[in-house]
Design a protein around this motif. Structure first.
Motif, PDB file in Angstrom:
ATOM      1  N   LEU A   1      14.482 -12.354  -7.869  1.00 22.73           N
ATOM      2  CA  LEU A   1      15.048 -11.159  -8.489  1.00 22.73           C
ATOM      3  C   LEU A   1      14.203 -10.691  -9.663  1.00 22.73           C
ATOM      4  CD1 LEU A   1      18.912 -11.839  -8.509  1.00 22.73           C
ATOM      5  CD2 LEU A   1      17.720  -9.956  -7.368  1.00 22.73           C
ATOM      6  N   ILE A   2      13.741 -11.629 -10.472  1.00 22.52           N
ATOM      7  CA  ILE A   2      12.875 -11.289 -11.598  1.00 22.52           C
ATOM      8  C   ILE A   2      11.602 -10.614 -11.093  1.00 22.52           C
ATOM      9  CG2 ILE A   2      11.403 -12.263 -13.420  1.00 22.52           C
ATOM     10  CD1 ILE A   2      13.615 -14.408 -13.806  1.00 22.52           C
ATOM     11  N   GLY A   3      11.036 -11.166 -10.008  1.00 22.94           N
ATOM     12  CA  GLY A   3       9.827 -10.579  -9.441  1.00 22.94           C
ATOM     13  C   GLY A   3      10.042  -9.149  -8.977  1.00 22.94           C
TER      14      GLY A   3
ATOM     15  N   LYS B   1       1.638   2.360  -7.902  1.00 23.96           N
ATOM     16  CA  LYS B   1       0.284   2.030  -8.362  1.00 23.96           C
ATOM     17  C   LYS B   1      -0.307   0.886  -7.535  1.00 23.96           C
ATOM     18  CE  LYS B   1       0.844   3.663 -13.111  1.00 23.96           C
ATOM     19  NZ  LYS B   1       0.785   3.303 -14.557  1.00 23.96           N
ATOM     20  N   LEU B   2       0.549  -0.081  -7.169  1.00 21.45           N
ATOM     21  CA  LEU B   2       0.080  -1.190  -6.341  1.00 21.45           C
ATOM     22  C   LEU B   2      -0.378  -0.687  -4.982  1.00 21.45           C
ATOM     23  CD1 LEU B   2      -0.282  -4.242  -5.883  1.00 21.45           C
ATOM     24  CD2 LEU B   2       2.114  -4.332  -5.144  1.00 21.45           C
ATOM     25  N   GLU B   3       0.389   0.253  -4.405  1.00 22.92           N
ATOM     26  CA  GLU B   3       0.011   0.826  -3.117  1.00 22.92           C
ATOM     27  C   GLU B   3      -1.350   1.511  -3.211  1.00 22.92           C
ATOM     28  OE1 GLU B   3       1.870   3.912   0.209  1.00 22.92           O
ATOM     29  OE2 GLU B   3       2.165   4.288  -1.932  1.00 22.92           O
TER      30      GLU B   3
ATOM     31  N   THR C   1      12.515   4.599   1.734  1.00 25.86           N
ATOM     32  CA  THR C   1      12.202   4.444   0.314  1.00 25.86           C
ATOM     33  C   THR C   1      11.978   2.963   0.029  1.00 25.86           C
ATOM     34  OG1 THR C   1      14.501   4.139  -0.404  1.00 25.86           O
ATOM     35  CG2 THR C   1      13.679   6.415  -0.279  1.00 25.86           C
ATOM     36  N   ALA C   2      11.310   2.690  -1.093  1.00 27.73           N
ATOM     37  CA  ALA C   2      11.021   1.294  -1.443  1.00 27.73           C
ATOM     38  C   ALA C   2      12.311   0.520  -1.724  1.00 27.73           C
ATOM     39  CB  ALA C   2      10.088   1.243  -2.650  1.00 27.73           C
ATOM     40  N   TRP C   3      13.305   1.161  -2.383  1.00 25.66           N
ATOM     41  CA  TRP C   3      14.560   0.479  -2.689  1.00 25.66           C
ATOM     42  C   TRP C   3      15.296   0.099  -1.411  1.00 25.66           C
ATOM     43  CZ3 TRP C   3      16.602  -2.547  -5.853  1.00 25.66           C
ATOM     44  CH2 TRP C   3      16.427  -2.438  -7.237  1.00 25.66           C
ATOM     45  N   LYS C   4      15.336   1.037  -0.462  1.00 26.54           N
ATOM     46  CA  LYS C   4      15.970   0.724   0.818  1.00 26.54           C
ATOM     47  C   LYS C   4      15.209  -0.407   1.515  1.00 26.54           C
ATOM     48  CE  LYS C   4      18.117   5.174   1.943  1.00 26.54           C
ATOM     49  NZ  LYS C   4      18.137   6.302   2.921  1.00 26.54           N
TER      50      LYS C   4
ATOM     51  N   TYR D   1       8.856  -3.654  -9.129  1.00 26.18           N
ATOM     52  CA  TYR D   1       9.320  -2.374  -8.569  1.00 26.18           C
ATOM     53  C   TYR D   1       8.735  -1.146  -9.275  1.00 26.18           C
ATOM     54  CZ  TYR D   1      12.271   1.403  -6.931  1.00 26.18           C
ATOM     55  OH  TYR D   1      12.707   2.585  -6.407  1.00 26.18           O
ATOM     56  N   PRO D   2       8.679  -1.108 -10.626  1.00 32.56           N
ATOM     57  CA  PRO D   2       8.130   0.091 -11.280  1.00 32.56           C
ATOM     58  C   PRO D   2       6.653   0.346 -10.950  1.00 32.56           C
ATOM     59  CG  PRO D   2       9.375  -1.251 -12.843  1.00 32.56           C
ATOM     60  CD  PRO D   2       9.185  -2.083 -11.610  1.00 32.56           C
TER      61      PRO D   2
END
Length: 553
Positions: free
Chosen positions: A293-295, A305-307, A47-50, A300-301
């Protein structure tokens, strides 16, 4: 009083020693724990978070975002992780690389750094020299030397700047605004190709009061953008996924940097108030961490869409061969190389199984029995022989790739797996050759009007399809591999079919020669036996090796 002269060569030597120390740290940790981190990256980024968490962890320990990027690109090319999760790892790597600044700011400006580095250099050098025959101790020595070089380089840069700090007047840049510091940070980082070294230069300048906190923060933003230049240049001649990842890295750092730059003064005031920090050096490294962290919070949301957007930016490169994955992965990361090899072995199985299927049903013919005989004769052999040549070409490509893996220092598990994969490939090709050799005989049986021949043909066709379905099910259920129940059945089927054929021949001679029929039975059974054996080499033997290692541990 005579003014001090800026010792440029001492400053340059400081940069060189710092970068050399970073290189030694990277190389030694790669040897000491690189495999463990590659396995962690391979298995824990679903997953992206991992991906973000693992990217931050690995980069913080390895102290090299470039090494993590190399691993990510290798596993991305091998198809082990997807683009979305790879982007997550890169976001995490940006956060993990800020650990260097925390170490330097905490230890590097509190006492005599040169004196602190000497024990590390002395002990590490002796370990590296006298324990050269023991890899573990030798790499530990290289790590210790790298740590000492890192702080010795810091001392050189700090003392060179402090000597002339009172002579440096940057007020002339004020008329350009803070943009000039952003550009300086970007350009210098792109030239020295290390954001960590640039951060140390900025901390040294702030420690000597050459620049203030605001200017240092803007230089940090520029350094974060500049560090993407190296990856961008390296991706120019790379595959599409490498370009996509490099573009994602650039967009993340640039958009985050410009967003923070627009609110840099209020952000500094807010963090100093909230965290009650009075040391500007600690404030700067905190800002460096907060920027990333701000980035992550902002990006992340939009990762999905970026992918999707990135996948439409660069067209897939033209494949020069049959293999899909090995061309995207160099042997630099052995686990990724073996994973790519396995993916293409799967392709070899699909091609072989499809080839065997089409022997019975034809390529575009399917089950249409009303298609004329002349069309079968003209169309089918050309398509099938072409597909057989593709299987052979794929075998050549994978064999050549396996040879390149021999020069890489594979661990025992990876080497054993690569060997099993090549045995699987070889038996797959044997399976294709077995059935190819009687392709014309099967065609002769298909054209026969003899019921006895047609009954045998239908039995062999049904048996083949049944076995292919079992083999595909065996591949699909990787998580619970057990020894397949069809192992050892092929010889029994061969004996029974031959015996039944001979019983029928005694009553009536078939239209097709008995030697042709027996040869077809033999080759069909042999083909399926080889294809089944290839799966044992590929899947089941891998499980046996893993189970054995678990028992040993």
């Amino acid at each position: 009083m005579e003014q001090e002269i800026f010792d440029f060569w001492k400053f340059l030597a400081g940069i060189g020693l710092f970068l050399w120390g970073m290189n030694q740290l990277e190389g030694s940790i790669k040897e000491l724990a690189g495999k463990s981190f590659r396995n962690l990256l391979q298995k824990s980024t679903n997953t992206a978070w991992k991906g973000i968490l693992i990217g931050a962890l690995i980069t913080a320990v390895l102290q090299s975002s470039s090494l993590v990027t190399l691993m990510v690109l290798a596993f991305l090319g091998a198809g082990v992780i997807n683009l979305k999760n790879a982007i997550g790892v890169i976001l995490g790597a940006n956060l993990g690389t800020t650990v260097t600044a925390w170490i330097v700011a905490t230890l590097g400006f509190k006492f005599s750094v040169a004196a602190f580095s000497m024990p590390f250099l002395g002990i590490g050098s002796l370990m590296f020299i006298f324990f050269s025959s023991r890899p573990m101790l030798k790499n530990l020595g290289a790590f210790t030397v790298g740590f000492g070089l890192l702080f010795l380089g810091l001392d050189f840069m700090k003392s060179a700047i402090e000597a002339v700090a009172d002579q440096i007047d940057l007020s002339q840049f004020d008329k350009y605004g803070l943009w000039i510091y952003l550009v300086i940070g970007l350009v210098v980082t792109a030239l020295i190709q290390s954001s960590s070294a640039m951060v140390v230069i900025i901390l040294s300048a702030m420690s000597a009061r050459v620049i203030g906190l605001v200017e240092g923060a803007v230089l940090i933003i520029g350094a974060n953008i500049g560090t993407t230049v190296t990856v961008g240049i390296g991706s120019l001649n790379g595959p599409a996924d490498k370009k996509r990842l490099a573009l994602a890295h650039f967009l993340f750092n640039m958009i985050t940097g410009l967003l923070v730059f627009a609110f840099i003064r209020p952000l500094i005031d807010l963090t100093m108030t909230v965290f009650s920090i009075h040391d500007p050096l600690m404030e700067l490294v905190l800002l460096n961490t907060l920027i990333n962290l701000i980035g992550i919070v902002v990006f992340y949301p939009f990762i999905n869409k970026l992918e999707g957007w990135l996948k439409h930016r660069f067209g897939e490169e033209q494949q020069t061969g049959i293999a899909t994955y090995i061309g995207k992965v160099k042997p630099d990361v052995p686990e990724a190389a073996v994973a790519a090899l396995e993916k293409d072995i799967h392709l070899a199985f699909e091609l072989t199984a499809d080839f065997i299927f089409k022997i019975w049903e034809g390529d575009a013919l399917g089950n249409k029995r009303d298609i004329s005989i002349w069309r079968k004769l003209v169309q089918q052999p050309y398509d099938l022989l072409f597909q057989y040549k593709r299987i052979k070409q794929l075998e050549d490509e994978l064999t050549a790739y396996h040879i390149t893996l021999q020069v890489v220092n594979l661990d025992q598990t990876s080497a054993q797996k690569a060997t099993s994969l090549m045995l699987a490939l070889r038996t797959m090709v044997y399976a294709a050759k077995d059935i190819k050799d009687v392709m014309h005989n099967i065609k002769e049986m298909q054209e026969s009007e003899d019921n006895q021949v047609q009954e045998l043909l239908e039995f062999l066709r049904s048996f083949t399809f049944e076995q292919l379905n079992k083999m595909k099910a065996f591949i699909d259920h990787q998580e619970d591999l057990v020894r397949p129940d069809w192992i050892g059945q092929h010889d029994e089927v061969y004996q029974n079919t031959i015996a039944e054929l001979y019983q029928k021949v005694r009553k009536r001679q078939p239209e097709v020669a008995i030697s042709t029929l027996t040869n077809v039975i033999k080759q069909v059974v042999s083909s399926l036996d080889n294809l089944g054996s290839s799966l044992i080499h590929w899947r089941f033997m891998e499980k046996v090796v893993i189970d054995q290692k678990v028992r040993e541990n």
